[in-house]
Design an enzyme around this catalytic site. Structure first.
Site, PDB file in Angstrom:
ATOM      1  N   ASP A 185       0.833  -1.193   0.000  1.00 53.17           N
ATOM      2  CA  ASP A 185       0.000   0.000   0.000  1.00 53.17           C
ATOM      3  C   ASP A 185       0.877   1.255   0.000  1.00 53.17           C
ATOM      4  OD1 ASP A 185      -2.412   1.393   0.138  1.00 53.17           O
ATOM      5  OD2 ASP A 185      -3.242  -0.011   1.595  1.00 53.17           O
ATOM      6  N   TRP A 251      -3.303   3.149  -5.643  1.00 57.65           N
ATOM      7  CA  TRP A 251      -4.624   3.703  -6.001  1.00 57.65           C
ATOM      8  C   TRP A 251      -4.624   4.600  -7.243  1.00 57.65           C
ATOM      9  CZ3 TRP A 251      -2.317   6.691  -1.947  1.00 57.65           C
ATOM     10  CH2 TRP A 251      -2.073   5.972  -0.795  1.00 57.65           C
ATOM     11  N   GLY A 252      -3.881   4.186  -8.280  1.00 57.09           N
ATOM     12  CA  GLY A 252      -3.875   4.963  -9.530  1.00 57.09           C
ATOM     13  C   GLY A 252      -3.038   6.224  -9.472  1.00 57.09           C
ATOM     14  N   ASP A 272     -10.190   3.015  -3.236  1.00 53.69           N
ATOM     15  CA  ASP A 272     -10.829   1.766  -2.773  1.00 53.69           C
ATOM     16  C   ASP A 272     -12.267   1.645  -3.267  1.00 53.69           C
ATOM     17  OD1 ASP A 272      -8.489   1.646  -1.420  1.00 53.69           O
ATOM     18  OD2 ASP A 272      -9.371   1.455   0.569  1.00 53.69           O
TER      19      ASP A 272
HETATM   20  C1  GLA Z   1      -5.931   1.069   1.582  1.00 55.96           C
HETATM   21  C2  GLA Z   1      -6.025   0.028   0.481  1.00 55.96           C
HETATM   22  C3  GLA Z   1      -7.078  -0.993   0.837  1.00 55.96           C
HETATM   23  C4  GLA Z   1      -6.760  -1.631   2.168  1.00 55.96           C
HETATM   24  C5  GLA Z   1      -6.596  -0.566   3.238  1.00 55.96           C
HETATM   25  C6  GLA Z   1      -6.045  -1.123   4.526  1.00 55.96           C
HETATM   26  O1  GLA Z   1      -7.064   1.836   1.666  1.00 55.96           O
HETATM   27  O2  GLA Z   1      -6.289   0.629  -0.746  1.00 55.96           O
HETATM   28  O3  GLA Z   1      -7.166  -1.966  -0.172  1.00 55.96           O
HETATM   29  O4  GLA Z   1      -5.585  -2.391   2.036  1.00 55.96           O
HETATM   30  O5  GLA Z   1      -5.699   0.447   2.824  1.00 55.96           O
HETATM   31  O6  GLA Z   1      -5.922  -0.127   5.505  1.00 55.96           O
END
Ligand code: GLA
Length: 629
Positions: A185, A251-252, A272
């Site tokens: 992440d 996340w892009g 997400d």
């Molecule tokens: C981010 C990620 C999720 C998840 C959470 C965990 O938001 O994008 O997929 O792993 O963290 O805290």
């Protein structure tokens, strides 16, 4: 006959010593195709079901359900931990497991060991995944402050992310503990500004953000890439046989859509997912126009499945089926995010649709491309390894919509009979020319299509995105993609001032469209098949199927804004130019470029202009670009 003529013409264009400026052909395939993710990873992840409130019983319950419900046999083998498993980082840097929730990791000396846990999963025929962050801190430490499972101790002990410990942690996770899948992440790079209230209140050691979630310009793309590349290198050393999945979760952001394919097995294309129709649309859109960037070993990841919850629960099976259908068409990782211990037979039937799974897992790895696009309805077409087509008709709206499917959408012969097998109902219909369906609100219908191909004895490049590696798409300044559905932010609601484009990608190479989503056209000649890309680009095409000839009609696309600079097109094999056009200007007629590619595994397509990097990009088209036997 035709090939010979074309090759003669191409040879005539070749000066004895050809020197071309611009992107340099490599002669070897540069696409990332090693690793365990030859097809998109499938399995289960704890996050959507449990957030940080996860424990060993819940995870093993999911694992057992995967086996007992027959899902493991269908390919769902990864059982992935997400945020919440950690207790702290010891003074010597070793990560310690929270044994209160993962008791099997307890050791007499307190060092903790996840090996018994991964051994159990492996003994069940499953694989194991673990989660970390590329910065110092994890997402839960910013967004789940109520959690009973936050890292504990002094600030340094709570630095559970990889930063400063990349090699140590990677070795621990994939070598000592035996995990097969690493999700990394990026909150540590985004949410822990030294002067923020969060960092002050929680007593963290801050990090000046390298990712600004709301601003591409304020994100240090190169630094983000470098951090993930360090993880990739550590993984390669730790598991030299390449038998692991590296899931990039930025996340892009950080322009990952450009470099993710070279660094990881998959990369998140958006924020997400939440179990909400609008959120699903947003995430789907973030990957839907990136077909040329994915393929075996490297996949666009629009996030985990949210089937079973909210708008995709048992009371909303149309929506659940649509979500699943779209993820399969996109070759997305299929990671179930539901407490499988309580899954209804109806939900299991959605997740267990073997025909749709076969679409997702097809070895050619050709992500569907968009044959018809609108905000209301879309037609997605995917070419399977055996070249038969799968088509999805998708109603994005909450009202019924009529969709007419034409032979041309499928690149099948107009006038010939086409058979469609519905991959949900298994019913069969036949049509010639076109057929109209009325789709229910939010419905996606998916059909396997059989019929004679329009192009006999060959394949258009836009049909085989999985065999294309976009080495350089000519994008010099990343631009935000305005075509991703703008939903109300599930977390901030309408407090943010508006939902804005978030992800770079506008201007990237496209199948059957220009980089800006227009139809391909050179000097008034339209092309329904082809590749649209910017000048100063290099595309590699894998010729594993032994095609003998490459053909295309090339030129500057009529949609280009820069009409001043000329572009030269070249085809390379083995790193050497075998066909080159003279410089072509805006308005010049499409030019035939053909090459004998017999016996060559990698074909490279280069479009070069003298335009400087600060100038408006030039749009070029490889019209009808195809490989022929
Ligand atoms: C981010 C990620 C999720 C998840 C959470 C965990 O938001 O994008 O997929 O792993 O963290 O805290």
């Amino acid at each position: 006959m035709r090939l010979k003529t074309c090759l003669a013409a191409a040879a005539a264009l070749l000066a004895p010593a050809v020197s071309l400026a611009g992107p340099v052909a490599h002669g070897v395939w540069l696409g990332r195709d090693a690793g365990a993710a030859q097809t998109p990873p499938m399995g289960w992840n704890a996050w959507n079901a449990f957030r940080t409130e996860v424990d060993e019983g819940k995870v093993m319950g999911a694992a057992q359900a995967l086996v007992d419900d027959g899902l493991a046999k269908l390919g769902y083998v990864y059982v992935n931990l997400d945020d919440g498993w950690w207790l702290k980082r010891r003074a010597d840097g070793r990560m310690i497991v929270r044994t209160r929730i993962f008791p099997s990791a307890t050791t007499p000396d307190g060092a903790t060991n996840f090996r018994p846990f991964t051994d159990r999963l492996h003994a069940m025929g499953l694989k194991a995944g673990i989660y970390t962050d590329v910065g110092h801190n994890a997402c839960s430490q910013a967004f789940d402050l109520h959690s009973p499972n936050l890292p504990e101790g002094a600030a340094a002990e709570r630095q559970v992310g990889l930063a400063g410990h990349v090699v140590q942690d990677v070795n621990l996770y994939v070598r000592e503990w035996g995990f097969d899948y690493l999700k990394v992440d990026a909150c540590g790079l985004a949410d822990f500004a030294p002067d923020s209230k969060l960092v002050r209140d929680q007593g963290y050691i801050g990090l000046t953000p390298e990712i600004d979630r709301s601003s591409l310009n304020r994100t240090d793309n190169a630094r983000v890439e470098q951090r993930y590349a360090e993880v990739a290198a550590a993984l390669k050393t730790a598991r030299p046989n390449g038998d692991y999945v590296f899931s990039i979760c930025a996340w892009g952001m950080g322009n990952v859509r450009e470099w993710g394919k070279d660094v990881g097995s998959s990369w998140r294309t958006s924020s997400d997912i939440t179990p909400n129709w609008s959120s699903m649309l947003h995430n789907y859109d973030s990957a839907a126009k990136r077909a040329l960037y994915a393929g075996p070993g490297h996949w666009n990841d629009p996030d985990m499945l949210d089937i079973g919850q909210g708008d995709f629960d048992t009371a909303h099976l149309t929506e659940a089926r649509s979500h699943f259908s779209l993820w399969a068409m996109l070759n997305a990782p299929l990671l179930i995010g539901y407490d499988l211990r309580k899954a209804s037979p109806e939900l299991l039937a959605v997740l267990g649709n073997a025909d749709l799974i076969a679409v997702d897992q097809d070895p050619a790895g050709n992500q569907a491309t968009i044959a018809y696009d609108s905000d209301d309805a879309q037609i997605l077409v995917k070419t399977m390894a055996d070249h038969h087509k799968v088509v999805a008709l998708f109603n994005r709206t909450a009202a019924p919509v009529k969709v007419t499917l034409m032979a041309g959408h499928l690149k099948l012969r107009d006038g010939a009979e086409i058979e469609l097998t519905d991959l949900w109902s298994k019913t069969v219909v036949r049509f010639t020319g076109e057929i109209t369906f009325e789709l229910a609100p939010h419905e996606a219908r998916v059909f396997a299509a059989q019929g004679p191909r329009d192009l006999v004895g060959g394949v258009y490049l836009s049909e085989i995105p999985g065999a294309i590696n976009v080495v350089d798409d000519g994008v010099r300044r990343p631009q935000l993609d305005p075509t991703v559905h703008r939903n109300v932010d599930p977390w901030g609601g309408t407090r943010s001032g508006g939902s804005r484009p978030l992800y770079s990608g506008w201007g990237g190479a496209q199948a059957d469209a220009t980089p800006y989503g227009e139809t391909l056209q050179i000097a008034g000649h339209p092309y329904t098949s082809g590749i649209g890309v910017l000048a100063n680009s290099l595309l590699q095409v894998k010729n594993d199927d032994g095609y003998r000839a490459f053909h295309a009609m090339v030129g500057i696309d009529d949609s280009t804004i820069d009409r001043d600079h000329a572009v030269r097109f070249a085809v390379y094999v083995d790193g050497k130019p075998v066909a080159v056009t003279p410089p072509l200007k805006y308005g010049d007629a499409p030019r035939d470029i053909s090459a004998d590619i017999s016996g060559h595994r990698v074909i490279e397509l280069v479009a070069t202009s003298a335009a400087g990097s600060d100038e408006t990009p030039i749009v070029v088209s490889w019209g009808s670009a195809r490989l022929e036997k």
